[in-house]
Design a protein around this motif. Sequence first.
Motif, PDB file in Angstrom:
ATOM      1  N   LEU A  23      -8.519 -28.215 -22.860  1.00  0.00           N
ATOM      2  CA  LEU A  23      -8.279 -27.202 -21.838  1.00  0.00           C
ATOM      3  C   LEU A  23      -9.585 -26.763 -21.183  1.00  0.00           C
ATOM      4  O   LEU A  23      -9.618 -26.492 -19.978  1.00  0.00           O
ATOM      5  CB  LEU A  23      -7.552 -25.999 -22.445  1.00  0.00           C
ATOM      6  CG  LEU A  23      -6.084 -26.235 -22.812  1.00  0.00           C
ATOM      7  CD1 LEU A  23      -5.527 -25.044 -23.576  1.00  0.00           C
ATOM      8  CD2 LEU A  23      -5.248 -26.528 -21.588  1.00  0.00           C
ATOM      9  N   ASN A  49      -0.719 -31.817 -27.808  1.00  0.00           N
ATOM     10  CA  ASN A  49       0.399 -30.906 -28.082  1.00  0.00           C
ATOM     11  C   ASN A  49       1.345 -31.504 -29.118  1.00  0.00           C
ATOM     12  O   ASN A  49       1.880 -30.791 -29.967  1.00  0.00           O
ATOM     13  CB  ASN A  49       1.172 -30.595 -26.804  1.00  0.00           C
ATOM     14  CG  ASN A  49       0.477 -29.586 -25.932  1.00  0.00           C
ATOM     15  OD1 ASN A  49      -0.333 -28.793 -26.405  1.00  0.00           O
ATOM     16  ND2 ASN A  49       0.782 -29.617 -24.657  1.00  0.00           N
ATOM     17  N   LYS A  95      -4.328 -19.686 -25.378  1.00  0.00           N
ATOM     18  CA  LYS A  95      -3.486 -18.977 -24.404  1.00  0.00           C
ATOM     19  C   LYS A  95      -4.314 -18.479 -23.223  1.00  0.00           C
ATOM     20  O   LYS A  95      -3.911 -18.618 -22.064  1.00  0.00           O
ATOM     21  CB  LYS A  95      -2.785 -17.797 -25.070  1.00  0.00           C
ATOM     22  CG  LYS A  95      -1.630 -18.163 -25.955  1.00  0.00           C
ATOM     23  CD  LYS A  95      -1.010 -16.921 -26.555  1.00  0.00           C
ATOM     24  CE  LYS A  95       0.082 -17.264 -27.542  1.00  0.00           C
ATOM     25  NZ  LYS A  95       0.627 -16.041 -28.181  1.00  0.00           N
ATOM     26  N   LYS A  98      -5.388 -21.477 -21.079  1.00  0.00           N
ATOM     27  CA  LYS A  98      -4.232 -22.035 -20.368  1.00  0.00           C
ATOM     28  C   LYS A  98      -3.860 -21.155 -19.184  1.00  0.00           C
ATOM     29  O   LYS A  98      -3.625 -21.651 -18.072  1.00  0.00           O
ATOM     30  CB  LYS A  98      -3.040 -22.166 -21.314  1.00  0.00           C
ATOM     31  CG  LYS A  98      -1.785 -22.748 -20.675  1.00  0.00           C
ATOM     32  CD  LYS A  98      -0.588 -22.646 -21.577  1.00  0.00           C
ATOM     33  CE  LYS A  98      -0.034 -21.275 -21.697  1.00  0.00           C
ATOM     34  NZ  LYS A  98       0.697 -20.736 -20.553  1.00  0.00           N
ATOM     35  N   ASP A  99      -3.837 -19.841 -19.394  1.00  0.00           N
ATOM     36  CA  ASP A  99      -3.509 -18.919 -18.310  1.00  0.00           C
ATOM     37  C   ASP A  99      -4.551 -18.981 -17.191  1.00  0.00           C
ATOM     38  O   ASP A  99      -4.205 -18.943 -16.005  1.00  0.00           O
ATOM     39  CB  ASP A  99      -3.390 -17.488 -18.838  1.00  0.00           C
ATOM     40  CG  ASP A  99      -2.171 -17.285 -19.729  1.00  0.00           C
ATOM     41  OD1 ASP A  99      -1.250 -18.129 -19.681  1.00  0.00           O
ATOM     42  OD2 ASP A  99      -2.149 -16.293 -20.487  1.00  0.00           O
ATOM     43  N   ASN A 101      -6.468 -21.577 -16.425  1.00  0.00           N
ATOM     44  CA  ASN A 101      -6.285 -22.852 -15.720  1.00  0.00           C
ATOM     45  C   ASN A 101      -5.087 -22.795 -14.778  1.00  0.00           C
ATOM     46  O   ASN A 101      -5.160 -23.263 -13.639  1.00  0.00           O
ATOM     47  CB  ASN A 101      -6.127 -23.994 -16.715  1.00  0.00           C
ATOM     48  CG  ASN A 101      -7.402 -24.307 -17.466  1.00  0.00           C
ATOM     49  OD1 ASN A 101      -8.451 -23.723 -17.207  1.00  0.00           O
ATOM     50  ND2 ASN A 101      -7.313 -25.213 -18.419  1.00  0.00           N
ATOM     51  N   GLU A 102      -3.980 -22.212 -15.250  1.00  0.00           N
ATOM     52  CA  GLU A 102      -2.792 -22.108 -14.399  1.00  0.00           C
ATOM     53  C   GLU A 102      -3.077 -21.268 -13.164  1.00  0.00           C
ATOM     54  O   GLU A 102      -2.656 -21.612 -12.057  1.00  0.00           O
ATOM     55  CB  GLU A 102      -1.629 -21.494 -15.186  1.00  0.00           C
ATOM     56  CG  GLU A 102      -0.968 -22.433 -16.147  1.00  0.00           C
ATOM     57  CD  GLU A 102       0.171 -21.771 -16.910  1.00  0.00           C
ATOM     58  OE1 GLU A 102       0.417 -20.548 -16.747  1.00  0.00           O
ATOM     59  OE2 GLU A 102       0.813 -22.480 -17.696  1.00  0.00           O
TER      60      GLU A 102
END
Length: 136
Positions: A23, A49, A95, A98-99, A101-102
């Motif tokens: 990530l 994953n 988390k 990931k947030d 990157n999104e």
Amino acid sequence: MINELIEILKKEDEALNKLLKLLDKQFTLIMEKDTFKLDAIVTEIQLCNKEVAEAEVERRKLTGKASMSNIIENASSDELDNSFRKIKKTIEAIKLQKDTNEMLIKQELGFTTRMLSMLTPKKEAKTYSSYGTIRR
């Protein structure tokens, strides 16, 4: 059982750390706007994953329906407690990354969409209404 659980948690922690590194790499590629490498890293993240999920299934087979908190309290093993805390900390970092990157991807898509709409005008015919304003 405690030793087996510790080994499974170590295996899960390794998989989670690998996912966190991927990530971070994805974040770097987003910032560099390297779309081809971004596309390639998605498959790596999916494989990672899968590793995490396999470790989780292995742990759940061993623990059954009991919660990890209860198992750790009853076991009174410092190593087990430390491993579980380390995993929880890694999951929080995952988390957050990931947030991030999104959010960056959504921003880039929004920007691209706006640029495309500016560059390609609408092909609808513009007409005037009875009030003299332009209808679209």
